[in-house]
Design a protein around this motif. Structure first.
Motif, mmCIF file in Angstrom:
data_model
loop_
_atom_site.group_PDB
_atom_site.id
_atom_site.type_symbol
_atom_site.label_atom_id
_atom_site.label_comp_id
_atom_site.label_asym_id
_atom_site.label_seq_id
_atom_site.Cartn_x
_atom_site.Cartn_y
_atom_site.Cartn_z
ATOM 1 N N LEU A 159 -10.896 11.467 8.581
ATOM 2 C CA LEU A 159 -9.821 11.952 7.724
ATOM 3 C C LEU A 159 -9.489 13.411 8.018
ATOM 4 N N ARG A 160 -8.194 13.699 8.049
ATOM 5 C CA ARG A 160 -7.727 15.083 8.170
ATOM 6 C C ARG A 160 -7.292 15.565 6.794
ATOM 7 N N LYS A 161 -7.696 16.761 6.422
ATOM 8 C CA LYS A 161 -7.463 17.282 5.085
ATOM 9 C C LYS A 161 -5.988 17.304 4.722
ATOM 10 N N GLU A 162 -5.131 17.740 5.661
ATOM 11 C CA GLU A 162 -3.695 17.834 5.379
ATOM 12 C C GLU A 162 -3.084 16.446 5.172
ATOM 13 N N ARG A 163 -3.493 15.511 6.016
ATOM 14 C CA ARG A 163 -2.961 14.137 5.896
ATOM 15 C C ARG A 163 -3.435 13.490 4.602
ATOM 16 N N PHE A 164 -4.678 13.768 4.216
ATOM 17 C CA PHE A 164 -5.217 13.225 2.985
ATOM 18 C C PHE A 164 -4.459 13.784 1.772
ATOM 19 N N ALA A 165 -4.189 15.083 1.806
ATOM 20 C CA ALA A 165 -3.445 15.712 0.705
ATOM 21 C C ALA A 165 -2.051 15.123 0.579
ATOM 22 N N GLU A 166 -1.441 14.732 1.696
ATOM 23 C CA GLU A 166 -0.119 14.109 1.663
ATOM 24 C C GLU A 166 -0.175 12.760 0.945
ATOM 25 N N ALA A 167 -1.254 12.000 1.184
ATOM 26 C CA ALA A 167 -1.400 10.710 0.509
ATOM 27 C C ALA A 167 -1.556 10.899 -0.995
ATOM 28 N N ALA B 10 0.834 -1.195 0.000
ATOM 29 C CA ALA B 10 0.000 0.000 0.000
ATOM 30 C C ALA B 10 0.878 1.258 0.000
ATOM 31 N N VAL B 11 0.425 2.279 -0.695
ATOM 32 C CA VAL B 11 1.146 3.556 -0.739
ATOM 33 C C VAL B 11 0.998 4.291 0.583
ATOM 34 N N ASP B 12 -0.197 4.205 1.178
ATOM 35 C CA ASP B 12 -0.453 4.926 2.421
ATOM 36 C C ASP B 12 -1.595 4.259 3.175
ATOM 37 N N TYR B 13 -1.738 4.651 4.460
ATOM 38 C CA TYR B 13 -2.732 4.064 5.342
ATOM 39 C C TYR B 13 -3.344 5.208 6.138
ATOM 40 N N LEU B 14 -4.567 5.618 5.771
ATOM 41 C CA LEU B 14 -5.210 6.777 6.383
ATOM 42 C C LEU B 14 -6.264 6.330 7.388
ATOM 43 N N LEU B 15 -6.268 6.979 8.529
ATOM 44 C CA LEU B 15 -7.237 6.660 9.575
ATOM 45 C C LEU B 15 -8.399 7.652 9.563
ATOM 46 N N LYS B 16 -9.606 7.116 9.717
ATOM 47 C CA LYS B 16 -10.793 7.947 9.872
ATOM 48 C C LYS B 16 -10.889 8.427 11.328
#
Length: 268
Positions: free
Chosen positions: A119-127, A111-117
């Motif tokens: 979701l934070r906008k900044e963290r999502f943009a990083e992915a 996986a490229v990334d692992y985002l937790l709900k």
């Protein structure tokens, strides 16, 4: 136009509509994202991805990345990601989940990334930035003119079959032949049959490297399961177990050549 100028093609998968809506909103706010296609189940996503594979990575249905929930009924996000490893040019995967426990398994699946709900906008943009950089570097499924050639397809070991909300995995080695049923295909094994929503043309493309050959416009067979080839009255048939299947004239010559090659290989 270079890879860096091409908007990302995204498949967003979550079985909960509010979570999917939030995911679609965040993707829509990012200028690096172009086409976004939603799916409310992993099985629906698999069908879309199979069609995309049939059209080629540069086709209108192709995807660069899948933003994928993990905990879904039937086929889970982790199971879907594992199946994507059997694609010739699999899309990148970003997991989006409320659970921390699956992170190690997710990264084992590349996986490229692992985002937790939530979701934070900044963290999502990083992915999204990570995905865009990988695609720009030729590590995503972009057209051949814009990216490095795709690696040869890994071996497909199993086929997902859904029945009553439960997904089973049928070993490809157990399948003797497949028949077309419109947009579906019926897979036959020694113990029964299973209906899957995958066109026979897609199965032919995926399975040909694994010994399957078209003998009729509506039938695909495992070459190694053919026990008998018979010509009667100008009509060619093959026998697989207790089933006798007709071979179309269009496919007869290729089948004969393949069977002759198999016999030659055994003789050696």
């Amino acid at each position: 136009m270079g890879v860096s100028d091409v908007p990302l093609r995204v498949l967003a998968v979550d079985d909960e509509e509010p979570a999917l809506d939030e995911l679609l909103y965040l993707l829509g706010q990012d200028p690096r994202v172009g086409t976004v296609v939603p799916a409310l189940a992993a099985t629906e996503a698999l069908r879309r991805l199979s069609r995309a594979m049939a059209s080629g990575t540069d086709g209108t249905e192709g995807f660069d990345v899948v933003f994928l929930d993990i905990d879904m009924p039937g086929l889970s996000g982790l199971e879907l990601a594992r199946l994507l490893g059997g694609f010739a040019a699999p899309p990148l995967v970003v997991f989006v989940t409320a659970y921390e426990d699956f992170a190690v398994r997710a990264f084992d699946l590349k996986a490229v990334d692992y985002l937790l709900k939530p979701l934070r906008k900044e963290r999502f943009a990083e992915a999204v930035r990570r995905v865009a950089e990988l695609v720009r570097a030729g590590q995503g499924p972009r057209p051949a003119a814009l990216a490095a050639p795709a690696a040869p397809a890994p071996v497909i070991d199993q086929v997902p079959v859904e029945l009553g909300g439960v997904t089973r995995f049928v070993p490809l080695a157990d399948i003797t032949y497949a028949e077309a049923h419109g947009d579906y295909a019926r897979l036959h094994t020694g113990r029964g049959s299973h209906l899957v929503r995958i066109p026979l043309s897609t199965l032919e493309e995926q399975w040909r490297p694994h010994g399957f050959v078209r003998i009729h416009r509506s039938r695909l067979v495992a070459l190694g399961r053919i026990e008998e080839l018979r010509l009667e009255g100008g009509n060619l048939t093959v026998r697989i177990g207790d089933r006798v299947l007709a071979v179309s004239r269009r496919n007869a010559r290729e089948l004969r050549d393949l069977l002759a090659g198999r016999a030659t290989g055994r003789a050696r």
